[in-house]
Design a protein around this motif. Structure first.
Motif, PDB file in Angstrom:
ATOM      1  N   ASN A 158     -19.052  45.752 -21.827  1.00  0.00           N
ATOM      2  CA  ASN A 158     -19.326  44.324 -22.060  1.00  0.00           C
ATOM      3  C   ASN A 158     -18.494  43.699 -23.175  1.00  0.00           C
ATOM      4  OD1 ASN A 158     -21.336  44.180 -20.010  1.00  0.00           O
ATOM      5  ND2 ASN A 158     -22.776  45.130 -21.419  1.00  0.00           N
ATOM      6  N   THR A 160     -15.156  41.768 -24.806  1.00  0.00           N
ATOM      7  CA  THR A 160     -14.078  40.851 -24.484  1.00  0.00           C
ATOM      8  C   THR A 160     -13.167  40.827 -25.700  1.00  0.00           C
ATOM      9  OG1 THR A 160     -15.537  39.498 -23.123  1.00  0.00           O
ATOM     10  CG2 THR A 160     -13.469  38.491 -23.835  1.00  0.00           C
ATOM     11  N   ASP A 162      -9.257  39.862 -26.924  1.00  0.00           N
ATOM     12  CA  ASP A 162      -7.979  39.220 -26.632  1.00  0.00           C
ATOM     13  C   ASP A 162      -6.871  40.024 -27.322  1.00  0.00           C
ATOM     14  OD1 ASP A 162      -5.706  37.644 -26.421  1.00  0.00           O
ATOM     15  OD2 ASP A 162      -6.743  35.774 -26.897  1.00  0.00           O
ATOM     16  N   GLY A 180     -12.162  43.840 -19.750  1.00  0.00           N
ATOM     17  CA  GLY A 180     -12.534  43.189 -21.004  1.00  0.00           C
ATOM     18  C   GLY A 180     -11.347  42.745 -21.838  1.00  0.00           C
ATOM     19  N   VAL A 183      -9.940  39.027 -19.726  1.00  0.00           N
ATOM     20  CA  VAL A 183     -10.854  37.927 -19.404  1.00  0.00           C
ATOM     21  C   VAL A 183     -10.190  36.565 -19.543  1.00  0.00           C
ATOM     22  CG1 VAL A 183     -12.962  36.747 -20.157  1.00  0.00           C
ATOM     23  CG2 VAL A 183     -12.919  39.230 -19.930  1.00  0.00           C
ATOM     24  N   LYS A 184      -9.405  36.370 -20.577  1.00  0.00           N
ATOM     25  CA  LYS A 184      -8.818  35.052 -20.829  1.00  0.00           C
ATOM     26  C   LYS A 184      -7.845  34.609 -19.722  1.00  0.00           C
ATOM     27  CE  LYS A 184      -4.809  35.076 -23.628  1.00  0.00           C
ATOM     28  NZ  LYS A 184      -4.278  34.825 -24.950  1.00  0.00           N
TER      29      LYS A 184
END
Length: 192
Positions: A158, A160, A162, A180, A183-184
Motif C-alpha cells: 500500500n 506510494t 514518487d 506503488g 502511481v503518478k
C-alpha cells in the motif's frame, strides 16, 4: 526534581496515566503491557530497553532518548518522533501499530520495521537509508524528499513513492509491489 537511574528492571502492567513514570534514565529495562498513553515521557532516556504489548499513543516525546530500544506488539498512535533527542536515536518496531506518527526530518538509518501497520505516517525529509520495512502496511504514508537508498521494502504494501521526489537508489522492492512507484503515471499494470 532529582533524576533517577534504573537498570535491568522489569515493569509490568503499570498504568502510567495514574502514576507517571519517574524522570530519569532506564537501561536494559523491560516494560510489559504498560499504559503510557497521553503521558509525558519528555527528557527520559531509554537505553537498550524493550517495550512489549505497551500503549504509547499520544505520549509526549520532547527530548526523549531512545537508544537501542525495541518495541514489540505496541500501540503507538500519533507519536512525534521528530521531537526526540537525536543523540544515539535508534529503535526497532515489531508487530506494532504506528498509525499517524511523524518521523519528519528524523535521521534513523538502518531502522527495522517488521509486520507493522504504518498508516498515514509522515516520513518527509527522513533518512531511512538501509532501513527494512518487512511486510509492513504503508497505506497513505507520506514520502517526500525521503532517503530510502538501500532500504528493503520487500513485502511492504500500500505504499506510494514518487521516485522523482525521493532517493531510492539500490532500494529493494518486491515485483508485485512496483505499482506503488508508478502511481503518478496513472498506468495499469496487469499480470498474465
Amino acid at each position: 526534581m532529582e533524576k533517577r537511574y534504573f537498570e535491568d528492571e522489569t515493569f509490568e502492567k503499570i498504568n502510567y496515566r495514574e502514576t507517571p513514570l519517574s524522570k530519569g534514565e532506564y537501561e536494559a529495562c523491560s516494560f510489559k503491557n504498560c499504559n503510557f498513553s497521553e503521558t509525558d515521557l519528555s527528557g527520559i532516556l531509554f537505553i537498550d530497553c524493550d517495550f512489549t504489548g505497551c500503549n504509547l499513543s499520544l505520549a509526549k516525546l520532547v527530548r526523549t532518548g531512545f537508544q537501542g530500544v525495541k518495541f514489540k506488539e505496541c500501540k503507538m498512535l500519533g507519536l512525534h518522533f521528530e521531537q526526540c533527542s537525536e543523540f544515539g536515536l535508534a529503535f526497532s518496531f515489531h508487530h506494532s501499530v504506528l498509525n499517524h506518527c511523524s518521523f519528519y526530518g528524523v535521521k534513523i538509518k538502518k531502522t527495522f520495521f517488521e509486520h507493522c501497520q504504518l498508516h498515514e505516517i509522515d516520513l518527509t525529509d527522513a533518512d531511512l537509508s538501509e532501513s527494512k520495512f518487512i511486510a509492513c502496511d504503508l497505506l497513505n504514508a507520506s514520502f517526500n524528499n525521503t532517503n530510502l537508498e538501500k532500504a528493503d521494502l520487500t513485502g511492504a504494501t500500500n505504499f506510494t513513492i514518487d521516485p522523482e521526489r525521493n532517493r531510492i537508489k539500490k532500494a529493494i522492492f518486491h515485483l508485485y509491489e512496483l505499482a506503488g512507484l508508478l502511481v503518478k503515471y496513472d498506468i495499469k499494470i496487469i499480470q498474465k
